[in-house]
Design a protein around this motif. Structure first.
Motif, PDB file in Angstrom:
ATOM      1  N   ALA A   6       0.836  -1.210   0.000  1.00  0.00           N
ATOM      2  CA  ALA A   6       0.000   0.000   0.000  1.00  0.00           C
ATOM      3  C   ALA A   6       0.865   1.251   0.000  1.00  0.00           C
ATOM      4  CB  ALA A   6      -0.901   0.007   1.229  1.00  0.00           C
ATOM      5  N   ASP A   7       0.472   2.236  -0.798  1.00  0.00           N
ATOM      6  CA  ASP A   7       1.175   3.518  -0.796  1.00  0.00           C
ATOM      7  C   ASP A   7       0.859   4.296   0.479  1.00  0.00           C
ATOM      8  OD1 ASP A   7       2.356   3.103  -3.283  1.00  0.00           O
ATOM      9  OD2 ASP A   7       0.614   3.920  -4.337  1.00  0.00           O
ATOM     10  N   VAL A   8      -0.432   4.345   0.815  1.00  0.00           N
ATOM     11  CA  VAL A   8      -0.882   5.062   2.009  1.00  0.00           C
ATOM     12  C   VAL A   8      -1.989   4.249   2.670  1.00  0.00           C
ATOM     13  CG1 VAL A   8      -2.002   7.158   2.877  1.00  0.00           C
ATOM     14  CG2 VAL A   8      -0.351   7.321   1.026  1.00  0.00           C
ATOM     15  N   ILE A   9      -1.925   4.171   3.991  1.00  0.00           N
ATOM     16  CA  ILE A   9      -2.989   3.543   4.769  1.00  0.00           C
ATOM     17  C   ILE A   9      -3.720   4.679   5.480  1.00  0.00           C
ATOM     18  CG2 ILE A   9      -3.549   1.969   6.658  1.00  0.00           C
ATOM     19  CD1 ILE A   9      -0.866   0.534   5.988  1.00  0.00           C
ATOM     20  N   PRO A  10      -4.954   4.997   5.062  1.00  0.00           N
ATOM     21  CA  PRO A  10      -5.660   6.115   5.680  1.00  0.00           C
ATOM     22  C   PRO A  10      -6.194   5.758   7.068  1.00  0.00           C
ATOM     23  CG  PRO A  10      -6.993   5.131   3.949  1.00  0.00           C
ATOM     24  CD  PRO A  10      -5.682   4.410   3.953  1.00  0.00           C
ATOM     25  N   LEU A  11      -6.007   6.671   8.002  1.00  0.00           N
ATOM     26  CA  LEU A  11      -6.542   6.533   9.357  1.00  0.00           C
ATOM     27  C   LEU A  11      -7.473   7.704   9.617  1.00  0.00           C
ATOM     28  CD1 LEU A  11      -3.336   5.717  11.426  1.00  0.00           C
ATOM     29  CD2 LEU A  11      -5.084   4.126  10.662  1.00  0.00           C
ATOM     30  N   ILE A  18      -3.420  12.073  21.798  1.00  0.00           N
ATOM     31  CA  ILE A  18      -2.563  10.905  21.576  1.00  0.00           C
ATOM     32  C   ILE A  18      -2.639  10.397  20.143  1.00  0.00           C
ATOM     33  CG2 ILE A  18      -2.630  10.161  23.961  1.00  0.00           C
ATOM     34  CD1 ILE A  18      -4.648   7.995  23.060  1.00  0.00           C
ATOM     35  N   HIS A  19      -3.550  10.928  19.359  1.00  0.00           N
ATOM     36  CA  HIS A  19      -3.704  10.474  17.980  1.00  0.00           C
ATOM     37  C   HIS A  19      -2.823  11.279  17.030  1.00  0.00           C
ATOM     38  CE1 HIS A  19      -7.885   8.902  19.239  1.00  0.00           C
ATOM     39  NE2 HIS A  19      -6.948   8.022  19.479  1.00  0.00           N
ATOM     40  N   THR A  20      -1.524  11.214  17.273  1.00  0.00           N
ATOM     41  CA  THR A  20      -0.556  11.897  16.423  1.00  0.00           C
ATOM     42  C   THR A  20       0.528  10.904  16.033  1.00  0.00           C
ATOM     43  OG1 THR A  20       0.796  12.592  18.286  1.00  0.00           O
ATOM     44  CG2 THR A  20      -0.946  14.111  17.585  1.00  0.00           C
ATOM     45  N   PRO A  21       1.202  11.148  14.944  1.00  0.00           N
ATOM     46  CA  PRO A  21       2.275  10.238  14.534  1.00  0.00           C
ATOM     47  C   PRO A  21       3.386  10.122  15.574  1.00  0.00           C
ATOM     48  CG  PRO A  21       1.721  11.733  12.744  1.00  0.00           C
ATOM     49  CD  PRO A  21       0.960  12.187  13.946  1.00  0.00           C
ATOM     50  N   SER A  22       3.613  11.164  16.349  1.00  0.00           N
ATOM     51  CA  SER A  22       4.717  11.151  17.313  1.00  0.00           C
ATOM     52  C   SER A  22       4.563  10.086  18.387  1.00  0.00           C
ATOM     53  CB  SER A  22       4.875  12.528  17.949  1.00  0.00           C
ATOM     54  OG  SER A  22       3.712  12.871  18.667  1.00  0.00           O
ATOM     55  N   ILE A  23       3.357   9.619  18.626  1.00  0.00           N
ATOM     56  CA  ILE A  23       3.154   8.595  19.660  1.00  0.00           C
ATOM     57  C   ILE A  23       3.893   7.300  19.309  1.00  0.00           C
ATOM     58  CG2 ILE A  23       1.020   7.564  18.772  1.00  0.00           C
ATOM     59  CD1 ILE A  23       1.628   8.401  22.416  1.00  0.00           C
ATOM     60  N   LEU A  24       4.086   7.039  18.029  1.00  0.00           N
ATOM     61  CA  LEU A  24       4.785   5.820  17.624  1.00  0.00           C
ATOM     62  C   LEU A  24       6.234   5.808  18.081  1.00  0.00           C
ATOM     63  CD1 LEU A  24       3.353   5.386  14.034  1.00  0.00           C
ATOM     64  CD2 LEU A  24       2.768   4.076  16.060  1.00  0.00           C
ATOM     65  N   TYR A  25       6.841   6.989  18.206  1.00  0.00           N
ATOM     66  CA  TYR A  25       8.233   7.063  18.652  1.00  0.00           C
ATOM     67  C   TYR A  25       8.404   6.620  20.098  1.00  0.00           C
ATOM     68  CZ  TYR A  25       9.231   9.586  14.355  1.00  0.00           C
ATOM     69  OH  TYR A  25       9.372   9.928  13.040  1.00  0.00           O
ATOM     70  N   GLU A  26       7.339   6.654  20.878  1.00  0.00           N
ATOM     71  CA  GLU A  26       7.412   6.224  22.275  1.00  0.00           C
ATOM     72  C   GLU A  26       7.451   4.704  22.410  1.00  0.00           C
ATOM     73  OE1 GLU A  26       4.643   8.058  24.940  1.00  0.00           O
ATOM     74  OE2 GLU A  26       4.679   9.942  23.799  1.00  0.00           O
ATOM     75  N   GLN A  38       5.530   6.997   7.435  1.00  0.00           N
ATOM     76  CA  GLN A  38       5.551   7.321   6.013  1.00  0.00           C
ATOM     77  C   GLN A  38       4.395   6.663   5.264  1.00  0.00           C
ATOM     78  OE1 GLN A  38       9.430   6.080   4.735  1.00  0.00           O
ATOM     79  NE2 GLN A  38      10.384   8.012   5.307  1.00  0.00           N
ATOM     80  N   GLN A  39       3.873   5.583   5.803  1.00  0.00           N
ATOM     81  CA  GLN A  39       2.809   4.855   5.118  1.00  0.00           C
ATOM     82  C   GLN A  39       1.416   5.237   5.623  1.00  0.00           C
ATOM     83  OE1 GLN A  39       3.422   0.629   5.230  1.00  0.00           O
ATOM     84  NE2 GLN A  39       2.572   0.371   3.199  1.00  0.00           N
ATOM     85  N   LEU A  40       1.333   5.971   6.732  1.00  0.00           N
ATOM     86  CA  LEU A  40       0.035   6.332   7.299  1.00  0.00           C
ATOM     87  C   LEU A  40      -0.414   7.705   6.815  1.00  0.00           C
ATOM     88  CD1 LEU A  40       0.489   5.213  11.013  1.00  0.00           C
ATOM     89  CD2 LEU A  40      -0.639   3.982   9.162  1.00  0.00           C
ATOM     90  N   GLY A  41      -1.700   7.813   6.561  1.00  0.00           N
ATOM     91  CA  GLY A  41      -2.307   9.098   6.229  1.00  0.00           C
ATOM     92  C   GLY A  41      -3.302   9.459   7.312  1.00  0.00           C
ATOM     93  N   PHE A  42      -2.943  10.399   8.184  1.00  0.00           N
ATOM     94  CA  PHE A  42      -3.814  10.787   9.286  1.00  0.00           C
ATOM     95  C   PHE A  42      -4.881  11.756   8.791  1.00  0.00           C
ATOM     96  CE2 PHE A  42      -0.370   9.004  11.618  1.00  0.00           C
ATOM     97  CZ  PHE A  42      -0.911   8.597  12.820  1.00  0.00           C
ATOM     98  N   ASN A  43      -6.144  11.424   9.045  1.00  0.00           N
ATOM     99  CA  ASN A  43      -7.290  12.270   8.700  1.00  0.00           C
ATOM    100  C   ASN A  43      -8.053  12.528   9.998  1.00  0.00           C
ATOM    101  OD1 ASN A  43      -7.100  12.173   5.689  1.00  0.00           O
ATOM    102  ND2 ASN A  43      -7.232  10.005   6.129  1.00  0.00           N
ATOM    103  N   TYR A  44      -8.007  13.766  10.463  1.00  0.00           N
ATOM    104  CA  TYR A  44      -8.624  14.105  11.738  1.00  0.00           C
ATOM    105  C   TYR A  44     -10.062  14.582  11.542  1.00  0.00           C
ATOM    106  CZ  TYR A  44      -3.896  13.816  13.512  1.00  0.00           C
ATOM    107  OH  TYR A  44      -2.650  13.369  13.843  1.00  0.00           O
ATOM    108  N   THR A  45     -10.933  14.135  12.434  1.00  0.00           N
ATOM    109  CA  THR A  45     -12.314  14.612  12.395  1.00  0.00           C
ATOM    110  C   THR A  45     -12.356  16.031  12.952  1.00  0.00           C
ATOM    111  OG1 THR A  45     -12.780  13.706  14.588  1.00  0.00           O
ATOM    112  CG2 THR A  45     -13.289  12.297  12.699  1.00  0.00           C
ATOM    113  N   PRO A  46     -13.314  16.846  12.532  1.00  0.00           N
ATOM    114  CA  PRO A  46     -13.434  18.192  13.107  1.00  0.00           C
ATOM    115  C   PRO A  46     -13.706  18.108  14.606  1.00  0.00           C
ATOM    116  CG  PRO A  46     -14.759  17.994  11.128  1.00  0.00           C
ATOM    117  CD  PRO A  46     -14.279  16.622  11.465  1.00  0.00           C
ATOM    118  N   LYS A  47     -13.196  19.069  15.346  1.00  0.00           N
ATOM    119  CA  LYS A  47     -13.347  19.040  16.806  1.00  0.00           C
ATOM    120  C   LYS A  47     -14.809  19.016  17.235  1.00  0.00           C
ATOM    121  CE  LYS A  47      -8.973  20.974  18.015  1.00  0.00           C
ATOM    122  NZ  LYS A  47      -8.225  21.765  18.937  1.00  0.00           N
TER     123      LYS A  47
END
Length: 64
Positions: A6-11, A18-26, A38-47
């Motif tokens: 997959a080029d991109v896996i949409p989330l 906690i729903h940020t890419p930086s959490i993976l570094y922990e 690099q493979q994840l595409g973060f799509n945030y819902t409106p607040k």
């Protein structure tokens, strides 16, 4: 990785801090985290449509 081709896996995630890419570094090594991010595409819902906000609104009614 479950989808190596997959080029991109949409989330689709809400705006919880906690729903940020930086959490993976922990939890992963720097190399693993970068590879996954690099493979994840973060799509945030409106607040205003976050499920957490809806729960908070409902719970705020209880003390009244």
């Amino acid at each position: 990785m479950y989808y190596p081709q997959a080029d991109v896996i949409p989330l689709v995630v809400d705006n919880l801090n906690i729903h940020t890419p930086s959490i993976l570094y922990e939890f992963l090594s720097l190399r693993q985290a970068r590879c996954i991010i690099q493979q994840l595409g973060f799509n945030y819902t409106p607040k205003h449509t976050s499920w957490l906000n809806q729960v908070e609104i409902e719970l705020s009614v209880l003390p009244r």
